[in-house]
Design a protein around this motif. Structure first.
Motif, PDB file in Angstrom:
ATOM      1  N   VAL A 215       3.011   0.335  -1.017  1.00 46.23           N
ATOM      2  CA  VAL A 215       3.833   0.769   0.108  1.00 46.23           C
ATOM      3  C   VAL A 215       4.901   1.767  -0.344  1.00 46.23           C
ATOM      4  O   VAL A 215       5.237   2.708   0.389  1.00 46.23           O
ATOM      5  CB  VAL A 215       4.467  -0.434   0.830  1.00 46.23           C
ATOM      6  CG1 VAL A 215       3.398  -1.231   1.564  1.00 46.23           C
ATOM      7  CG2 VAL A 215       5.226  -1.336  -0.136  1.00 46.23           C
ATOM      8  N   GLU A 216       5.435   1.569  -1.560  1.00 42.04           N
ATOM      9  CA  GLU A 216       6.448   2.501  -2.046  1.00 42.04           C
ATOM     10  C   GLU A 216       5.873   3.913  -2.196  1.00 42.04           C
ATOM     11  O   GLU A 216       6.534   4.906  -1.863  1.00 42.04           O
ATOM     12  CB  GLU A 216       7.021   2.017  -3.379  1.00 42.04           C
ATOM     13  CG  GLU A 216       7.879   0.764  -3.283  1.00 42.04           C
ATOM     14  CD  GLU A 216       7.082  -0.521  -3.400  1.00 42.04           C
ATOM     15  OE1 GLU A 216       7.698  -1.586  -3.541  1.00 42.04           O
ATOM     16  OE2 GLU A 216       5.827  -0.458  -3.342  1.00 42.04           O
ATOM     17  N   HIS A 217       4.657   4.013  -2.685  1.00 40.94           N
ATOM     18  CA  HIS A 217       4.040   5.319  -2.840  1.00 40.94           C
ATOM     19  C   HIS A 217       3.715   5.924  -1.474  1.00 40.94           C
ATOM     20  O   HIS A 217       3.813   7.148  -1.292  1.00 40.94           O
ATOM     21  CB  HIS A 217       2.770   5.218  -3.683  1.00 40.94           C
ATOM     22  CG  HIS A 217       2.239   6.548  -4.127  1.00 40.94           C
ATOM     23  ND1 HIS A 217       1.329   7.266  -3.370  1.00 40.94           N
ATOM     24  CD2 HIS A 217       2.495   7.301  -5.227  1.00 40.94           C
ATOM     25  CE1 HIS A 217       1.040   8.391  -3.999  1.00 40.94           C
ATOM     26  NE2 HIS A 217       1.739   8.445  -5.114  1.00 40.94           N
ATOM     27  N   GLY A 252      12.416  -0.728   4.861  1.00 37.21           N
ATOM     28  CA  GLY A 252      12.556   0.048   6.087  1.00 37.21           C
ATOM     29  C   GLY A 252      11.239   0.653   6.522  1.00 37.21           C
ATOM     30  O   GLY A 252      11.166   1.828   6.905  1.00 37.21           O
ATOM     31  N   LEU A 253      10.184  -0.158   6.518  1.00 34.01           N
ATOM     32  CA  LEU A 253       8.810   0.300   6.688  1.00 34.01           C
ATOM     33  C   LEU A 253       8.271  -0.153   8.034  1.00 34.01           C
ATOM     34  O   LEU A 253       8.592  -1.248   8.502  1.00 34.01           O
ATOM     35  CB  LEU A 253       7.969  -0.298   5.554  1.00 34.01           C
ATOM     36  CG  LEU A 253       6.550   0.176   5.334  1.00 34.01           C
ATOM     37  CD1 LEU A 253       6.545   1.615   4.841  1.00 34.01           C
ATOM     38  CD2 LEU A 253       5.869  -0.721   4.298  1.00 34.01           C
ATOM     39  N   GLU A 254       7.438   0.680   8.644  1.00 32.63           N
ATOM     40  CA  GLU A 254       6.747   0.295   9.875  1.00 32.63           C
ATOM     41  C   GLU A 254       5.330  -0.138   9.527  1.00 32.63           C
ATOM     42  O   GLU A 254       4.562   0.628   8.937  1.00 32.63           O
ATOM     43  CB  GLU A 254       6.705   1.439  10.873  1.00 32.63           C
ATOM     44  CG  GLU A 254       6.091   1.040  12.214  1.00 32.63           C
ATOM     45  CD  GLU A 254       6.163   2.125  13.276  1.00 32.63           C
ATOM     46  OE1 GLU A 254       5.747   1.848  14.420  1.00 32.63           O
ATOM     47  OE2 GLU A 254       6.617   3.242  12.960  1.00 32.63           O
ATOM     48  N   LEU A 255       4.999  -1.365   9.889  1.00 35.99           N
ATOM     49  CA  LEU A 255       3.681  -1.919   9.594  1.00 35.99           C
ATOM     50  C   LEU A 255       2.826  -1.972  10.854  1.00 35.99           C
ATOM     51  O   LEU A 255       3.316  -2.279  11.948  1.00 35.99           O
ATOM     52  CB  LEU A 255       3.811  -3.334   9.019  1.00 35.99           C
ATOM     53  CG  LEU A 255       4.586  -3.489   7.716  1.00 35.99           C
ATOM     54  CD1 LEU A 255       4.616  -4.952   7.296  1.00 35.99           C
ATOM     55  CD2 LEU A 255       3.967  -2.643   6.605  1.00 35.99           C
ATOM     56  N   ALA A 256       1.543  -1.685  10.697  1.00 35.13           N
ATOM     57  CA  ALA A 256       0.600  -1.795  11.803  1.00 35.13           C
ATOM     58  C   ALA A 256       0.384  -3.257  12.158  1.00 35.13           C
ATOM     59  O   ALA A 256       0.301  -4.119  11.283  1.00 35.13           O
ATOM     60  CB  ALA A 256      -0.733  -1.157  11.427  1.00 35.13           C
ATOM     61  N   THR A 257       0.296  -3.511  13.450  1.00 37.89           N
ATOM     62  CA  THR A 257      -0.077  -4.827  13.950  1.00 37.89           C
ATOM     63  C   THR A 257      -1.221  -4.647  14.939  1.00 37.89           C
ATOM     64  O   THR A 257      -1.358  -3.606  15.587  1.00 37.89           O
ATOM     65  CB  THR A 257       1.096  -5.527  14.648  1.00 37.89           C
ATOM     66  OG1 THR A 257       1.580  -4.696  15.716  1.00 37.89           O
ATOM     67  CG2 THR A 257       2.229  -5.805  13.678  1.00 37.89           C
TER      68      THR A 257
END
Length: 264
Positions: A215-217, A252-257
């Motif tokens: 996720v960082e990359h 501070g990431l947006e994850l798919a649901t």
């Protein structure tokens, strides 16, 4: 374009209440080009069954773009009734690596499965796609697709850049972090980047071994490419909802649901 996440897990479907907020099915996204009916599908994991419920009795007429042929990206093909009925017109695209029907039959045919690709109803056109740009006309709408090789483990894999109606998105679900040139070209200035990243940087060795990203990359890639929005998908089947929420909050990431709909 309106994008809906139909399946957001990687590797294998999951079950249980600890996964319910994020979703259970594997990779599948759908695109509405006309604002009404999904006509472009990105990957055909078990999440495609959710799309089937959305379409109801209507036959599917459109384009299915497969990034690669691992089980979690094709498992839903024979469980997609809208593509398996009279009146269906499906163009199924996969990375070129031989005759597309023969290649797909390696996973979908007896004794591994009761039927083969040729036993599906409707009209199916199988395309072995070479890297590069190609324009498709899908139910009267034009969509431009750029396909590029990305490094993943076990067979050829593509990332896609899709442009229609003056908007653009990049979809790279399965690729190691060391794909900066290809992903950078695909994602350059897009309105939306959808990146598969089931691992975090502390798990880099495991991510590299399985051919996946962190996720960082993904965040760094989005910043370098100047994308409008990043959504991370292809969540590991070992991640509960609470664990995913903790990662998203920390970075501070947006994850798919499953069921998330985005106007690109």
């Amino acid at each position: 374009m309106r994008l809906t996440f139909q399946g957001v897990r990687g590797s294998t479907p999951v079950s249980g209440p600890e996964f319910g907020r994020t979703g259970w099915g594997t990779s599948c996204l759908s695109l509405e080009l006309d604002g009404r009916t999904p006509s472009v599908v990105l990957d055909a994991g078990t999440g495609i069954q959710r799309l089937a419920r959305q379409l109801g009795p209507a036959p599917f007429r459109g384009l299915i773009l497969l990034t690669h042929l691992h089980w979690d990206h094709v498992h839903g093909l024979p469980f997609f009734p809208p593509g398996d009925r009279d009146g269906a017109e499906v163009t199924l695209v996969q990375p070129a690596q031989g005759d597309p029907v023969e290649v797909l039959s390696g996973a979908m045919s007896p004794p591994h499965f009761p039927i083969g690709p040729g036993d599906l109803g409707g009209t199916w056109t199988h395309v072995a796609l070479e890297p590069g740009r190609r324009r498709w006309c899908v139910e009267g709408a034009e969509v431009d697709v750029l396909a590029l090789d990305v490094r993943h483990k076990g067979g050829r894999a593509y990332g896609y850049r899709i442009e229609a109606g003056g908007r653009s998105l990049c979809y790279v679900p399965d690729a190691v972090d060391d794909n900066d040139d290809a992903i950078g070209e695909l994602a350059d200035g897009v309105d939306l980047l959808v990146r598969g990243a089931p691992f975090v940087s502390a798990e880099q060795a495991r991510a590299d071994a399985y051919g996946h990203g962190t996720v960082e990359h993904a965040l760094a890639t989005a910043e370098r490419a100047g994308v409008g929005r990043l959504i991370v998908t292809h969540h590991g089947p070992f991640r509960t909802d609470d664990e995913l929420d903790a990662i998203a909050d920390r970075l501070g990431l947006e994850l798919a649901t499953e069921g998330l709909a985005v106007d690109v």
